[in-house]
Design a protein around this motif. Structure first.
Motif, PDB file in Angstrom:
ATOM      1  N   PHE A   3       4.071   3.639   1.366  1.00  0.00           N
ATOM      2  CA  PHE A   3       3.343   3.771   0.110  1.00  0.00           C
ATOM      3  C   PHE A   3       3.834   5.030  -0.578  1.00  0.00           C
ATOM      4  N   THR A   4       4.230   4.934  -1.858  1.00  0.00           N
ATOM      5  CA  THR A   4       4.708   6.104  -2.589  1.00  0.00           C
ATOM      6  C   THR A   4       4.052   6.170  -3.970  1.00  0.00           C
ATOM      7  N   ASP A   5       3.835   7.400  -4.423  1.00  0.00           N
ATOM      8  CA  ASP A   5       3.328   7.613  -5.771  1.00  0.00           C
ATOM      9  C   ASP A   5       3.613   9.047  -6.172  1.00  0.00           C
ATOM     10  N   GLY A   6       3.476   9.315  -7.457  1.00  0.00           N
ATOM     11  CA  GLY A   6       3.710  10.656  -7.956  1.00  0.00           C
ATOM     12  C   GLY A   6       2.820  10.962  -9.136  1.00  0.00           C
ATOM     13  N   SER A   7       2.698  12.253  -9.405  1.00  0.00           N
ATOM     14  CA  SER A   7       1.913  12.728 -10.538  1.00  0.00           C
ATOM     15  C   SER A   7       2.665  13.888 -11.161  1.00  0.00           C
ATOM     16  N   VAL A   8       2.877  13.818 -12.474  1.00  0.00           N
ATOM     17  CA  VAL A   8       3.686  14.826 -13.157  1.00  0.00           C
ATOM     18  C   VAL A   8       2.935  15.406 -14.350  1.00  0.00           C
ATOM     19  N   ASP A   9       3.164  16.681 -14.591  1.00  0.00           N
ATOM     20  CA  ASP A   9       2.651  17.355 -15.780  1.00  0.00           C
ATOM     21  C   ASP A   9       3.777  17.295 -16.802  1.00  0.00           C
ATOM     22  N   THR A  10       3.577  16.548 -17.870  1.00  0.00           N
ATOM     23  CA  THR A  10       4.654  16.338 -18.846  1.00  0.00           C
ATOM     24  C   THR A  10       5.019  17.615 -19.600  1.00  0.00           C
ATOM     25  N   LYS A  11       4.097  18.568 -19.665  1.00  0.00           N
ATOM     26  CA  LYS A  11       4.407  19.817 -20.369  1.00  0.00           C
ATOM     27  C   LYS A  11       5.308  20.727 -19.551  1.00  0.00           C
ATOM     28  N   THR A  12       4.996  20.878 -18.269  1.00  0.00           N
ATOM     29  CA  THR A  12       5.789  21.775 -17.414  1.00  0.00           C
ATOM     30  C   THR A  12       6.943  21.041 -16.735  1.00  0.00           C
ATOM     31  N   ARG A  13       6.892  19.697 -16.756  1.00  0.00           N
ATOM     32  CA  ARG A  13       7.884  18.838 -16.085  1.00  0.00           C
ATOM     33  C   ARG A  13       7.914  19.092 -14.575  1.00  0.00           C
ATOM     34  N   ILE A  14       6.780  19.507 -14.039  1.00  0.00           N
ATOM     35  CA  ILE A  14       6.626  19.669 -12.595  1.00  0.00           C
ATOM     36  C   ILE A  14       5.759  18.519 -12.102  1.00  0.00           C
ATOM     37  N   GLY A  15       6.175  17.950 -10.991  1.00  0.00           N
ATOM     38  CA  GLY A  15       5.433  16.833 -10.433  1.00  0.00           C
ATOM     39  C   GLY A  15       5.352  16.922  -8.928  1.00  0.00           C
ATOM     40  N   PHE A  16       4.449  16.156  -8.387  1.00  0.00           N
ATOM     41  CA  PHE A  16       4.290  16.071  -6.941  1.00  0.00           C
ATOM     42  C   PHE A  16       4.365  14.607  -6.539  1.00  0.00           C
ATOM     43  N   GLY A  17       5.223  14.348  -5.562  1.00  0.00           N
ATOM     44  CA  GLY A  17       5.334  13.019  -4.998  1.00  0.00           C
ATOM     45  C   GLY A  17       4.626  12.999  -3.662  1.00  0.00           C
ATOM     46  N   ALA A  18       4.097  11.826  -3.306  1.00  0.00           N
ATOM     47  CA  ALA A  18       3.417  11.669  -2.023  1.00  0.00           C
ATOM     48  C   ALA A  18       3.824  10.337  -1.418  1.00  0.00           C
ATOM     49  N   TYR A  19       3.902  10.334  -0.086  1.00  0.00           N
ATOM     50  CA  TYR A  19       4.150   9.067   0.592  1.00  0.00           C
ATOM     51  C   TYR A  19       3.372   8.989   1.894  1.00  0.00           C
ATOM     52  N   LEU A  20       3.150   7.761   2.310  1.00  0.00           N
ATOM     53  CA  LEU A  20       2.517   7.455   3.587  1.00  0.00           C
ATOM     54  C   LEU A  20       3.347   6.370   4.234  1.00  0.00           C
ATOM     55  N   ALA A  21       3.847   6.638   5.430  1.00  0.00           N
ATOM     56  CA  ALA A  21       4.613   5.652   6.198  1.00  0.00           C
ATOM     57  C   ALA A  21       3.801   5.288   7.431  1.00  0.00           C
ATOM     58  N   ILE A  22       3.510   4.005   7.574  1.00  0.00           N
ATOM     59  CA  ILE A  22       2.717   3.554   8.721  1.00  0.00           C
ATOM     60  C   ILE A  22       3.295   2.256   9.275  1.00  0.00           C
ATOM     61  N   ASN A  23       3.048   2.032  10.551  1.00  0.00           N
ATOM     62  CA  ASN A  23       3.450   0.786  11.194  1.00  0.00           C
ATOM     63  C   ASN A  23       2.315  -0.221  11.235  1.00  0.00           C
ATOM     64  N   SER A  24       1.096   0.284  11.108  1.00  0.00           N
ATOM     65  CA  SER A  24      -0.078  -0.573  11.239  1.00  0.00           C
ATOM     66  C   SER A  24      -1.207  -0.020  10.389  1.00  0.00           C
ATOM     67  N   THR A  25      -2.080  -0.893   9.955  1.00  0.00           N
ATOM     68  CA  THR A  25      -3.244  -0.470   9.174  1.00  0.00           C
ATOM     69  C   THR A  25      -4.473  -0.298  10.068  1.00  0.00           C
ATOM     70  N   GLU A  26      -4.258  -0.301  11.358  1.00  0.00           N
ATOM     71  CA  GLU A  26      -5.351  -0.217  12.327  1.00  0.00           C
ATOM     72  C   GLU A  26      -6.019   1.158  12.369  1.00  0.00           C
ATOM     73  N   SER A  27      -5.278   2.201  12.039  1.00  0.00           N
ATOM     74  CA  SER A  27      -5.820   3.561  12.141  1.00  0.00           C
ATOM     75  C   SER A  27      -6.945   3.782  11.132  1.00  0.00           C
ATOM     76  N   PRO A  28      -7.924   4.614  11.514  1.00  0.00           N
ATOM     77  CA  PRO A  28      -8.980   4.965  10.553  1.00  0.00           C
ATOM     78  C   PRO A  28      -8.389   5.683   9.334  1.00  0.00           C
TER      79      PRO A  28
END
Length: 162
Positions: A3-28
């Motif tokens: 799962f990947t997504d990002g959020s950027v401030d268009t004024k400063t052109r700084i952004g943060f990306g995030a990801y989650l890599a999992i093998n199973s959805t079993e975890s809490p």
């Protein structure tokens, strides 16, 4: 699953990306929340950030361990990423130039994306990024973890520099 997504401030052109890599959805969910990784990107836009985040995640998780790479389902709300595979042949035929003869802004990232797709057996799956809580299925809830992490990191960064 990636799962990947990002959020950027268009004024400063700084952004943060995030990801989650999992093998199973079993975890809490609380355990999965701690597995979300976040990275700051500078001089970026929302389109570029989505690509940068996906490339970072693939490189970080899968390309470092090609012997473990299996079929990967990539979940994204980025229209650009979702459409890139369909656009590949036309982009390559035009050598990453627009119809009016200008080099495309994200040429380098497009090329890296296609190389990564060739090395990993990835399926890109569309997620509706901002559904109301009551409408979210399990996949949407997992995607929300990366969406919230990216937005939180950007808010915290902006708060610290203000």
């Amino acid at each position: 699953m990636l799962f990947t997504d990002g959020s950027v401030d268009t004024k400063t052109r700084i952004g943060f990306g995030a990801y989650l890599a999992i093998n199973s959805t079993e975890s809490p969910r609380a355990d999965l929340k701690t597995k979300v990784k976040v990275k700051k990107f500078e001089n970026t836009s929302s389109t570029t950030l989505e690509l940068q985040t996906l490339l970072w995640a693939i490189d970080d998780v899968f390309l470092l361990h090609p012997e473990k790479t299996k079929r990967v389902a990539v979940y994204s709300d980025s229209q650009n990423i979702l459409g890139l595979l369909a656009r590949r042949s036309s982009l390559e035929v035009r050598e990453y130039f627009s119809r009016d003869g200008k080099q495309l802004n994200n040429t380098e990232f497009y090329q890296q994306f296609f190389k990564a797709m060739d090395q990993c057996d990835c399926q890109i799956i569309k997620v509706d990024g901002h559904k109301p809580r009551h409408s979210k299925n399990d996949t949407d809830q997992l995607f929300a973890l990366v969406d919230k992490a990216a937005r939180f990191a950007l808010r915290e960064f902006n708060r610290q520099i203000s």
